[in-house]
Scaffold this active site. Sequence first.
Site, mmCIF file in Angstrom:
data_model
loop_
_atom_site.group_PDB
_atom_site.id
_atom_site.type_symbol
_atom_site.label_atom_id
_atom_site.label_comp_id
_atom_site.label_asym_id
_atom_site.label_seq_id
_atom_site.Cartn_x
_atom_site.Cartn_y
_atom_site.Cartn_z
ATOM 1 N N ALA A 46 12.009 62.158 -10.523
ATOM 2 C CA ALA A 46 10.794 61.536 -9.574
ATOM 3 C C ALA A 46 10.051 61.569 -10.698
ATOM 4 C CB ALA A 46 10.868 62.427 -8.281
ATOM 5 N N ILE A 48 5.864 62.500 -10.262
ATOM 6 C CA ILE A 48 4.421 62.418 -9.837
ATOM 7 C C ILE A 48 3.681 60.891 -10.665
ATOM 8 C CG2 ILE A 48 2.328 63.765 -11.129
ATOM 9 C CD1 ILE A 48 0.764 63.985 -8.256
ATOM 10 N N SER A 49 3.608 59.714 -9.622
ATOM 11 C CA SER A 49 2.651 58.822 -10.998
ATOM 12 C C SER A 49 1.178 58.807 -10.869
ATOM 13 C CB SER A 49 2.162 57.440 -9.797
ATOM 14 O OG SER A 49 3.557 56.565 -8.933
ATOM 15 N N HIS A 54 -1.832 55.077 -8.778
ATOM 16 C CA HIS A 54 -1.913 55.377 -7.101
ATOM 17 C C HIS A 54 -3.522 54.319 -6.641
ATOM 18 C CE1 HIS A 54 -0.087 59.588 -7.083
ATOM 19 N NE2 HIS A 54 -0.158 58.303 -7.087
ATOM 20 N N HIS A 101 14.125 60.491 0.160
ATOM 21 C CA HIS A 101 15.760 60.856 0.090
ATOM 22 C C HIS A 101 15.916 62.062 -0.662
ATOM 23 C CE1 HIS A 101 16.966 57.747 -3.781
ATOM 24 N NE2 HIS A 101 16.068 58.937 -3.975
ATOM 25 N N ASP A 137 17.215 57.479 3.759
ATOM 26 C CA ASP A 137 16.854 55.782 2.216
ATOM 27 C C ASP A 137 15.950 54.546 2.995
ATOM 28 O OD1 ASP A 137 17.072 53.838 0.612
ATOM 29 O OD2 ASP A 137 19.379 53.343 0.892
ATOM 30 N N GLY A 138 14.868 55.007 1.906
ATOM 31 C CA GLY A 138 13.848 54.187 2.155
ATOM 32 C C GLY A 138 13.919 52.678 1.890
ATOM 33 N N THR A 210 16.568 53.428 -5.862
ATOM 34 C CA THR A 210 18.269 53.423 -6.085
ATOM 35 C C THR A 210 18.754 54.672 -4.528
ATOM 36 O OG1 THR A 210 19.851 53.873 -7.319
ATOM 37 C CG2 THR A 210 18.200 55.827 -7.151
ATOM 38 N N GLN A 215 20.676 58.306 -8.631
ATOM 39 C CA GLN A 215 19.728 59.492 -8.704
ATOM 40 C C GLN A 215 19.348 61.106 -9.163
ATOM 41 O OE1 GLN A 215 15.751 58.659 -6.712
ATOM 42 N NE2 GLN A 215 14.682 61.008 -6.904
HETATM 43 N N1 SAH Z 1 3.726 58.047 -5.418
HETATM 44 C C1 SAH Z 1 4.913 58.636 -5.673
HETATM 45 C C2 SAH Z 1 6.222 58.369 -6.317
HETATM 46 C C3 SAH Z 1 7.624 59.262 -6.461
HETATM 47 S S1 SAH Z 1 8.391 58.994 -7.685
HETATM 48 C C4 SAH Z 1 4.329 59.623 -5.797
HETATM 49 O O1 SAH Z 1 2.631 59.911 -6.933
HETATM 50 O O2 SAH Z 1 4.583 61.311 -5.585
HETATM 51 C C5 SAH Z 1 9.314 57.889 -6.558
HETATM 52 C C6 SAH Z 1 10.583 58.529 -5.573
HETATM 53 O O3 SAH Z 1 11.008 57.733 -4.916
HETATM 54 C C7 SAH Z 1 10.556 59.470 -6.008
HETATM 55 O O4 SAH Z 1 10.631 60.940 -5.234
HETATM 56 C C8 SAH Z 1 12.160 59.278 -4.979
HETATM 57 O O5 SAH Z 1 12.892 60.570 -5.139
HETATM 58 C C9 SAH Z 1 11.759 58.295 -4.334
HETATM 59 N N2 SAH Z 1 12.941 57.131 -4.294
HETATM 60 C C10 SAH Z 1 13.880 56.384 -5.131
HETATM 61 N N3 SAH Z 1 14.746 55.625 -4.564
HETATM 62 C C11 SAH Z 1 14.997 55.836 -3.055
HETATM 63 C C12 SAH Z 1 15.618 55.754 -1.789
HETATM 64 N N4 SAH Z 1 16.237 55.020 -1.841
HETATM 65 N N5 SAH Z 1 14.986 56.019 -0.757
HETATM 66 C C13 SAH Z 1 13.544 56.783 -0.892
HETATM 67 N N6 SAH Z 1 13.578 57.718 -1.867
HETATM 68 C C14 SAH Z 1 13.422 56.972 -2.829
#
Ligand code: SAH
Length: 217
Positions: A46, A48-49, A54, A101, A137-138, A210, A215
């Site tokens: 993962a 941080i964007s 943002h 997740h 799972d998002g 995913t 991941q």
């Molecule tokens: N906006 C966040 C981005 C984090 S990166 C920030 O700036 O902190 C994207 C995130 O999506 C990761 O933490 C990864 O674990 C999560 N992710 C990927 N697939 C996912 C899924 N199927 N369900 C939930 N989270 C997921």
Amino acid sequence: MLAAGLISRGPVYDALASTDRAHFFPESCPDEVQYQDAPYPIGYGATISAPHMHAHVLEALSAKLVPGARVLDVGSGTGILLAAFSKVVCPGGGKVVGVEHVPELVRSSLANLAKAAVGDAVLTAALGGACEVVCSDGRLGYASAAPYDAIHVGAAAPTLPRALVDQLAPGGMLVIPVGDDEQALMEVVKDANGNVRSRELFGVRYVPLTDLRHQLQ
Ligand code: SAH
């Protein structure tokens, strides 16, 4: 970002500007990366964007981010956007749900949010229940708190997840990166009659939305 027109003055600008990005990094990260306009790896595949992303997504969703609104952040990662969303919507009785997740990221995001809430009465109150982080799972959204006025997805989906569109309230908006190698940030709106329209905003590069196993490989 304000000067470049990425974000305009208003509640979402205030929410982002008052959220110190330094609270959302693992302890092990070097200090100098905290205020760079770039994504940064936080472990578990993962990142941080970048702050400009943002700003873009907050600006895109700004019309829906009003006190009392219901917001879903899929792939909430560090929790930084949960802080910004909560500052805007929670004072009017709103709800903010992050879905992530990776269990370790759920835990660290709650710790990050607690640090960011020190001296911030609105965020402190939100963390008392209006803002929560769910480990699941998002791609399935989070039906129990639906419908949402605003949904943000922080990871790129190969196609538009149906569950997220279903969980949008009439008048709601979803902002989501879609694609594999070539990704576009999409804005999906549901009108008052439930009709859905989408448009491409611009090209982006996000980590994939995913399976957890995929991941962590
Ligand atoms: N906006 C966040 C981005 C984090 S990166 C920030 O700036 O902190 C994207 C995130 O999506 C990761 O933490 C990864 O674990 C999560 N992710 C990927 N697939 C996912 C899924 N199927 N369900 C939930 N989270 C997921």
